[in-house]
Enzyme design. Sequence first.
Site, PDB file in Angstrom:
ATOM      1  N   ASP A 116      32.043  40.423  37.301  1.00 30.13           N
ATOM      2  CA  ASP A 116      32.431  40.072  38.670  1.00 30.13           C
ATOM      3  C   ASP A 116      33.492  41.057  39.179  1.00 30.13           C
ATOM      4  O   ASP A 116      33.844  41.051  40.361  1.00 30.13           O
ATOM      5  CB  ASP A 116      32.891  38.612  38.781  1.00 30.13           C
ATOM      6  N   SER A 117      33.959  41.947  38.296  1.00 26.54           N
ATOM      7  CA  SER A 117      34.820  43.057  38.727  1.00 26.54           C
ATOM      8  C   SER A 117      34.085  43.922  39.744  1.00 26.54           C
ATOM      9  O   SER A 117      34.710  44.712  40.470  1.00 26.54           O
ATOM     10  CB  SER A 117      35.240  43.907  37.521  1.00 26.54           C
ATOM     11  N   ASP A 164      28.260  37.952  34.691  1.00 30.09           N
ATOM     12  CA  ASP A 164      29.397  37.041  34.884  1.00 30.09           C
ATOM     13  C   ASP A 164      29.013  35.890  35.799  1.00 30.09           C
ATOM     14  O   ASP A 164      28.364  36.107  36.833  1.00 30.09           O
ATOM     15  CB  ASP A 164      30.543  37.799  35.570  1.00 30.09           C
ATOM     16  N   LYS A 199      28.526  35.166  31.047  1.00 29.13           N
ATOM     17  CA  LYS A 199      29.936  35.084  30.647  1.00 29.13           C
ATOM     18  C   LYS A 199      30.681  34.168  31.611  1.00 29.13           C
ATOM     19  O   LYS A 199      30.498  34.269  32.833  1.00 29.13           O
ATOM     20  CB  LYS A 199      30.573  36.475  30.636  1.00 29.13           C
ATOM     21  N   GLU A 238      34.660  32.571  32.397  1.00 28.95           N
ATOM     22  CA  GLU A 238      36.081  32.619  32.085  1.00 28.95           C
ATOM     23  C   GLU A 238      36.578  31.223  31.706  1.00 28.95           C
ATOM     24  O   GLU A 238      36.200  30.228  32.337  1.00 28.95           O
ATOM     25  CB  GLU A 238      36.876  33.129  33.296  1.00 28.95           C
ATOM     26  N   GLU A 255      41.015  39.388  26.998  1.00 29.88           N
ATOM     27  CA  GLU A 255      41.557  40.354  27.971  1.00 29.88           C
ATOM     28  C   GLU A 255      43.079  40.273  28.034  1.00 29.88           C
ATOM     29  O   GLU A 255      43.656  39.180  28.223  1.00 29.88           O
ATOM     30  CB  GLU A 255      40.950  40.086  29.369  1.00 29.88           C
TER      31      GLU A 255
HETATM   32  O1  KIV Z   1      34.285  41.468  35.259  1.00 24.54           O
HETATM   33  C1  KIV Z   1      34.595  42.233  34.346  1.00 24.54           C
HETATM   34  O2  KIV Z   1      34.533  43.458  34.465  1.00 24.54           O
HETATM   35  C2  KIV Z   1      35.069  41.663  33.107  1.00 24.54           C
HETATM   36  C3  KIV Z   1      35.561  42.612  32.069  1.00 24.54           C
HETATM   37  C4  KIV Z   1      36.930  43.010  32.390  1.00 24.54           C
HETATM   38  C5  KIV Z   1      35.459  42.052  30.703  1.00 24.54           C
HETATM   39  O3  KIV Z   1      35.099  40.487  32.952  1.00 24.54           O
END
Ligand code: KIV
Length: 262
Positions: free
Chosen positions: A42-43, A81, A110, A112, A179
């Site tokens: 989600d970055s 994500d 993934k 959080e 992280e």
């Molecule tokens: O969204 C992302 O890029 C991440 C990484 C920093 C692991 O969750």
Amino acid sequence: MGTQDFARAKRELRKLTLVTCYDYTFARLLADTAIDGILVGDSGAMVMHGHRSTLHASVEMMCRHTEAVVRGAGSKFVIADMPFLSFRKGVAAALDAAQRLMTAGAQALKLEGLKGHEDVIQRLVQSGIPVMGHLGLQPQSVHAYGGYRVQGRTEEAAQDIVGQARMLEELGAFSIVLECIPAEVAREVTEALRIPTVGIGAGAGCDGQILVLQDLLGLNVDFRPKFVRTFLDGACLVRKAVESFEQAVRAGTFPAREESFE
Ligand code: KIV
């Protein structure tokens, strides 16, 4: 690569390597490398869309990026994500979001954190969806932290992370991203688990490492935190290439005869 290979890598002490990716072009390049997996993070809301945090990622946005990456990624293992709040509105809503991301082509998801959505993680795992955890600094909680700060610095906070990691393993997660936590805490988590940890800003004691691709390539000129190593001066190379194009056009040397049609 599949989830069993993640566990095997840990058993065989082979370091895991993952990078983020959000588009077809880079995914196509990554397909020809030896990395173990690609995270459609989600970055992407920040790196690709210029938002100031990952809170702006939506399920729709993540699906579009996941589809593009999967088209280029070949046989690479692709994890997507689950974006901000998409897994916090109850199990049914989380399953809907998960269905959209998995049918966009992700092979794993993934999420959080853990507290308050243990039921979602359990249901995803029971539904045959491989789940990757994410502990330590959770960017979706940036406003609760008051900024992007290293987590787990006190003994209590460190033990809380160890406990949550154990719980994620019990719930069936196949791997956990750690992280921005002290290297010693990440090492303790890693040694406490059978599933592999993948670190970012969490020191060398993790079972693998992940970086945002644009950071690794030195393309992210406004973001140079301590934990990032740039393996290429991408920004400089891109600028130089574009300047060379600009100068060649103005000098009349591009396009040349062999670059033109008869
Ligand atoms: O969204 C992302 O890029 C991440 C990484 C920093 C692991 O969750």
